[in-house]
Design an enzyme around this catalytic site. Sequence first.
Site, PDB file in Angstrom:
ATOM      1  N   SER A 124       0.972  -1.342   0.203  1.00  0.00           N
ATOM      2  CA  SER A 124       0.265   0.240  -0.023  1.00  0.00           C
ATOM      3  C   SER A 124       1.012   1.572  -0.119  1.00  0.00           C
ATOM      4  O   SER A 124       2.095   1.053   0.552  1.00  0.00           O
ATOM      5  CB  SER A 124      -1.057  -0.273   1.119  1.00  0.00           C
ATOM      6  OG  SER A 124      -0.897   1.191   1.368  1.00  0.00           O
ATOM      7  N   TYR A 148      -2.429  -1.280  11.239  1.00  0.00           N
ATOM      8  CA  TYR A 148      -2.210  -2.059   9.311  1.00  0.00           C
ATOM      9  C   TYR A 148      -0.988  -1.644   8.386  1.00  0.00           C
ATOM     10  O   TYR A 148      -0.879  -2.289   7.656  1.00  0.00           O
ATOM     11  CB  TYR A 148      -3.357  -1.171   8.613  1.00  0.00           C
ATOM     12  CG  TYR A 148      -3.555  -1.259   7.652  1.00  0.00           C
ATOM     13  CD1 TYR A 148      -3.941  -2.871   6.894  1.00  0.00           C
ATOM     14  CD2 TYR A 148      -3.509  -0.859   6.618  1.00  0.00           C
ATOM     15  CE1 TYR A 148      -4.153  -2.859   5.427  1.00  0.00           C
ATOM     16  CE2 TYR A 148      -3.794  -0.605   5.357  1.00  0.00           C
ATOM     17  CZ  TYR A 148      -3.782  -1.883   5.063  1.00  0.00           C
ATOM     18  OH  TYR A 148      -3.853  -2.133   3.171  1.00  0.00           O
ATOM     19  N   LYS A 152       1.964  -4.138   6.248  1.00  0.00           N
ATOM     20  CA  LYS A 152       2.254  -3.938   5.147  1.00  0.00           C
ATOM     21  C   LYS A 152       3.570  -3.742   4.911  1.00  0.00           C
ATOM     22  O   LYS A 152       4.835  -4.575   4.463  1.00  0.00           O
ATOM     23  CB  LYS A 152       1.546  -2.923   4.389  1.00  0.00           C
ATOM     24  CG  LYS A 152       0.123  -2.915   4.326  1.00  0.00           C
ATOM     25  CD  LYS A 152      -0.461  -4.154   3.333  1.00  0.00           C
ATOM     26  CE  LYS A 152      -1.965  -4.573   3.580  1.00  0.00           C
ATOM     27  NZ  LYS A 152      -1.580  -5.945   2.680  1.00  0.00           N
TER      28      LYS A 152
HETATM   29  P1  NAD Z   1     -11.370  -7.062   0.980  1.00  0.00           P
HETATM   30  O1  NAD Z   1     -11.146  -6.443   2.174  1.00  0.00           O
HETATM   31  O2  NAD Z   1     -12.073  -7.131  -0.459  1.00  0.00           O
HETATM   32  O3  NAD Z   1     -10.477  -8.347   0.592  1.00  0.00           O
HETATM   33  C1  NAD Z   1      -9.630  -9.657   1.046  1.00  0.00           C
HETATM   34  C2  NAD Z   1      -9.817 -10.779   1.165  1.00  0.00           C
HETATM   35  O4  NAD Z   1      -8.902 -11.401   2.353  1.00  0.00           O
HETATM   36  C3  NAD Z   1     -11.217 -11.082   1.973  1.00  0.00           C
HETATM   37  O5  NAD Z   1     -12.357 -11.640   0.733  1.00  0.00           O
HETATM   38  C4  NAD Z   1     -11.284 -11.327   2.979  1.00  0.00           C
HETATM   39  O6  NAD Z   1     -11.977 -12.512   3.396  1.00  0.00           O
HETATM   40  C5  NAD Z   1      -9.562 -12.502   2.512  1.00  0.00           C
HETATM   41  N1  NAD Z   1      -9.338 -12.656   3.983  1.00  0.00           N
HETATM   42  C6  NAD Z   1      -8.652 -11.415   4.901  1.00  0.00           C
HETATM   43  N2  NAD Z   1      -7.912 -12.230   6.009  1.00  0.00           N
HETATM   44  C7  NAD Z   1      -7.979 -14.154   5.007  1.00  0.00           C
HETATM   45  C8  NAD Z   1      -7.260 -14.964   5.847  1.00  0.00           C
HETATM   46  N3  NAD Z   1      -6.771 -15.019   7.407  1.00  0.00           N
HETATM   47  N4  NAD Z   1      -7.683 -16.173   5.140  1.00  0.00           N
HETATM   48  C9  NAD Z   1      -8.595 -15.817   3.983  1.00  0.00           C
HETATM   49  N5  NAD Z   1      -8.530 -14.864   3.383  1.00  0.00           N
HETATM   50  C10 NAD Z   1      -8.595 -13.585   4.372  1.00  0.00           C
HETATM   51  O7  NAD Z   1      -9.766  -5.729   0.851  1.00  0.00           O
HETATM   52  P2  NAD Z   1      -9.465  -5.714  -0.291  1.00  0.00           P
HETATM   53  O8  NAD Z   1      -9.698  -3.911  -1.018  1.00  0.00           O
HETATM   54  O9  NAD Z   1      -9.803  -6.571  -1.954  1.00  0.00           O
HETATM   55  O10 NAD Z   1      -8.044  -5.717  -0.806  1.00  0.00           O
HETATM   56  C11 NAD Z   1      -6.664  -6.796  -1.438  1.00  0.00           C
HETATM   57  C12 NAD Z   1      -5.375  -6.741  -0.580  1.00  0.00           C
HETATM   58  O11 NAD Z   1      -4.883  -5.141  -1.232  1.00  0.00           O
HETATM   59  C13 NAD Z   1      -5.349  -6.040   0.881  1.00  0.00           C
HETATM   60  O12 NAD Z   1      -4.239  -6.413   1.441  1.00  0.00           O
HETATM   61  C14 NAD Z   1      -5.574  -4.568   1.283  1.00  0.00           C
HETATM   62  O13 NAD Z   1      -4.815  -4.746   2.539  1.00  0.00           O
HETATM   63  C15 NAD Z   1      -4.759  -4.508   0.205  1.00  0.00           C
HETATM   64  N6  NAD Z   1      -4.590  -2.680   0.114  1.00  0.00           N
HETATM   65  C16 NAD Z   1      -6.354  -2.645  -0.579  1.00  0.00           C
HETATM   66  C17 NAD Z   1      -6.230  -0.801  -1.144  1.00  0.00           C
HETATM   67  C18 NAD Z   1      -7.712  -0.604  -0.584  1.00  0.00           C
HETATM   68  O14 NAD Z   1      -7.793   0.476  -0.846  1.00  0.00           O
HETATM   69  N7  NAD Z   1      -9.048  -1.581  -0.669  1.00  0.00           N
HETATM   70  C19 NAD Z   1      -5.435  -0.076  -1.093  1.00  0.00           C
HETATM   71  C20 NAD Z   1      -3.576  -0.488  -0.637  1.00  0.00           C
HETATM   72  C21 NAD Z   1      -3.713  -1.948   0.324  1.00  0.00           C
HETATM   73  N1  UFG Z   2     -12.637  11.080   2.943  1.00  0.00           N
HETATM   74  C1  UFG Z   2     -13.983  12.250   3.253  1.00  0.00           C
HETATM   75  N2  UFG Z   2     -14.912  11.614   4.221  1.00  0.00           N
HETATM   76  C2  UFG Z   2     -15.269  10.026   3.869  1.00  0.00           C
HETATM   77  C3  UFG Z   2     -13.921   9.194   3.310  1.00  0.00           C
HETATM   78  C4  UFG Z   2     -13.628  10.010   3.012  1.00  0.00           C
HETATM   79  O1  UFG Z   2     -13.445  13.778   3.224  1.00  0.00           O
HETATM   80  O2  UFG Z   2     -16.066   9.792   4.767  1.00  0.00           O
HETATM   81  C5  UFG Z   2     -11.801  11.848   2.728  1.00  0.00           C
HETATM   82  C6  UFG Z   2     -10.440  11.242   3.303  1.00  0.00           C
HETATM   83  O3  UFG Z   2     -10.434  12.662   4.077  1.00  0.00           O
HETATM   84  C7  UFG Z   2      -8.964  11.885   2.282  1.00  0.00           C
HETATM   85  C8  UFG Z   2      -9.690  11.245   1.029  1.00  0.00           C
HETATM   86  O4  UFG Z   2     -11.314  11.328   1.087  1.00  0.00           O
HETATM   87  O5  UFG Z   2      -9.020  12.842   1.772  1.00  0.00           O
HETATM   88  C9  UFG Z   2      -9.368   9.494   1.005  1.00  0.00           C
HETATM   89  O6  UFG Z   2     -10.176   8.322   1.993  1.00  0.00           O
HETATM   90  P1  UFG Z   2     -10.259   7.267   1.997  1.00  0.00           P
HETATM   91  O7  UFG Z   2     -10.135   6.909   3.084  1.00  0.00           O
HETATM   92  O8  UFG Z   2     -10.492   6.542   0.531  1.00  0.00           O
HETATM   93  O9  UFG Z   2      -8.470   6.485   1.514  1.00  0.00           O
HETATM   94  P2  UFG Z   2      -7.329   6.640   1.917  1.00  0.00           P
HETATM   95  O10 UFG Z   2      -6.225   7.577   1.521  1.00  0.00           O
HETATM   96  O11 UFG Z   2      -7.626   6.917   3.581  1.00  0.00           O
HETATM   97  O12 UFG Z   2      -6.838   5.290   2.615  1.00  0.00           O
HETATM   98  C10 UFG Z   2      -6.995   3.991   1.289  1.00  0.00           C
HETATM   99  C11 UFG Z   2      -6.772   2.723   2.261  1.00  0.00           C
HETATM  100  C12 UFG Z   2      -6.212   2.917   3.173  1.00  0.00           C
HETATM  101  C13 UFG Z   2      -4.392   2.700   2.687  1.00  0.00           C
HETATM  102  C14 UFG Z   2      -4.420   3.805   2.031  1.00  0.00           C
HETATM  103  C15 UFG Z   2      -3.026   4.452   1.528  1.00  0.00           C
HETATM  104  O13 UFG Z   2      -8.073   3.079   2.651  1.00  0.00           O
HETATM  105  O14 UFG Z   2      -5.798   1.768   3.375  1.00  0.00           O
HETATM  106  O15 UFG Z   2      -5.607   4.370   1.210  1.00  0.00           O
HETATM  107  O16 UFG Z   2      -3.008   3.157   0.576  1.00  0.00           O
HETATM  108  F1  UFG Z   2      -3.970   2.410   3.078  1.00  0.00           F
END
Ligand code: NAD
Ligand code: UFG
Length: 337
Positions: A124, A148, A152
Amino acid sequence: MKILVTGGAGYIGSHTAVELLDAGHEIAIVDNLSNSKIEAVNRIKEISNREFKFYQVDLLDENGLRNVFLENDFDAVIHFAGFKAVGESVSKPLKYYYNNITSTVMLLEMMSEFGVKKIVFSSSATVYDSSNKPPLKEDMKLGTTNPYGSTKFMIEEILRDLYASDSEWAISILRYFNPIGAHKCGRIGEDPNGIPNNLMPYITQVAVGKREKLSVFGSDYDTHDGTGVRDYIHVVDLAIGHIKALDKISNNKGVFTYNLGTGIGCSVLDVVNNFIKATGKEILYEIVDRRPGDIDVCFADSTRALDELGWKTKYDLYNMCLDSWNWQKNNPNGYEK
Ligand code: NAD
Ligand code: UFG
C-alpha cells in the site's frame, strides 16, 4: 500459469481473478469470507465463463492450506488476503498483526515446502513516510503511522529477507494507491460491511439513498480546494498491473517493487464533482473536521511500472465514477440478494 489467489473473493482479488482468467491463466481462490461473500466467486465464474476451484479456507489453518497445495500444482501466488481497515487496526492491533503477518508467514512456509517461489504481494502507499513530498517514488523513505500500515511494511521486510536468504524467489511488491471503480459489467464491485470508511463507497451509498450525506473530512488542507488529495486508480487498471507483475516474476528472480497509481492527485471535491457529472446524481455533503491520521496529499510516481512492466492506467476519474455507480445502482445491497 496456475495461480493461487488468496483473498480472491474480495474487492481487488475478484477483479484480478477475472483479468487472470481472461488472460488465459488457471486459478484457484482461497478466502475465508471474513470480509467477502461467496456470491462474488459465483460472479467471477459468470463474467469469465470459466470454472475454477474455490476453497473457503483461512490462511491460518495450516492443514486446510496444505490440502490446497496438495490438490493443485501452483506456479505462483497472488496474495491479497488480509484485513485492511486502518481505524480498526488502531483499536485492535493484535488482530491485524496476527491475521496479516502470521498468515503471510504460514503461506510463505507452505510455498517453500511445495517449491512455489513466485509471489505478488498487495502492499500500500501507506508504507511511505509522511515526510516524503509527492509524487512518491519506490525508493523514498518508508514509515508507518498505524498497525495496518505496519503490517504491510513488515511483510515487505519479510519478503526482502526471504529473497536475501534464497535467491530462487521471485517477488513482486505492489504498492496500491486508492482503488475505486468496478468491472464494466456492474456484476462485481466493492461491498463494504456496515458504514463505509472509504470515500467512493460512501458517495455511492449517498447516491443510492442509503446514507443521507457525505462528510468531507477537512477543507483546510494545503491543496487546490482545501480538501485531501489522493491518487484514485480504477480497480481494473490495478488488476491488470498484477498480470504484468506476474509476467515479470515468471521470467526474473529478485524483489521488484512498483507503485500502482495514475500519478494524478484528485481532491475529495474533485471526486464528488466528477461523480455528479458522470451520473447526474446529487450528492449532499457537509464539511466537517479533519479525520485524525489523514495526510493532505498522496499521489504516485508510477514511471517504474511503465518502464519495467509496460503498465499504465487507462481509466480517468470520470470513468471510475461511472463504473462505481454502475455497480452500486445495480447492486444497492452489494452481494446480498
Ligand atoms: P477485501 O477485504 O475486499 O479482500 C481481502 C479478502 O481477504 C477478503 O475477501 C477476506 O475475506 C480475505 N481474508 C482476510 N483474511 C483472511 C485469511 N486469514 N484467510 C483467508 N482469507 C482472508 O480487500 P481489498 O480491498 O480487495 O484489498 C486486497 C488487499 O489489498 C489487502 O491486502 C489490502 O490490505 C490491500 N490494499 C487495499 C487497498 C484498498 O484501498 N482497497 C489499498 C492498498 C492495499
Ligand atoms: N474522505 C472524506 N469523507 C469520507 C471518507 C474519506 O472526506 O467519508 C476523504 C479522506 O479524508 C481522504 C480521501 O477522502 O482525503 C480518501 O479517503 P479514503 O478513506 O477513501 O482513503 P485513504 O487515502 O484514507 O486510505 C486508503 C486506504 C488505506 C490505504 C491508503 C493508502 O483505505 O487502506 O489509502 O494506500 F492505506
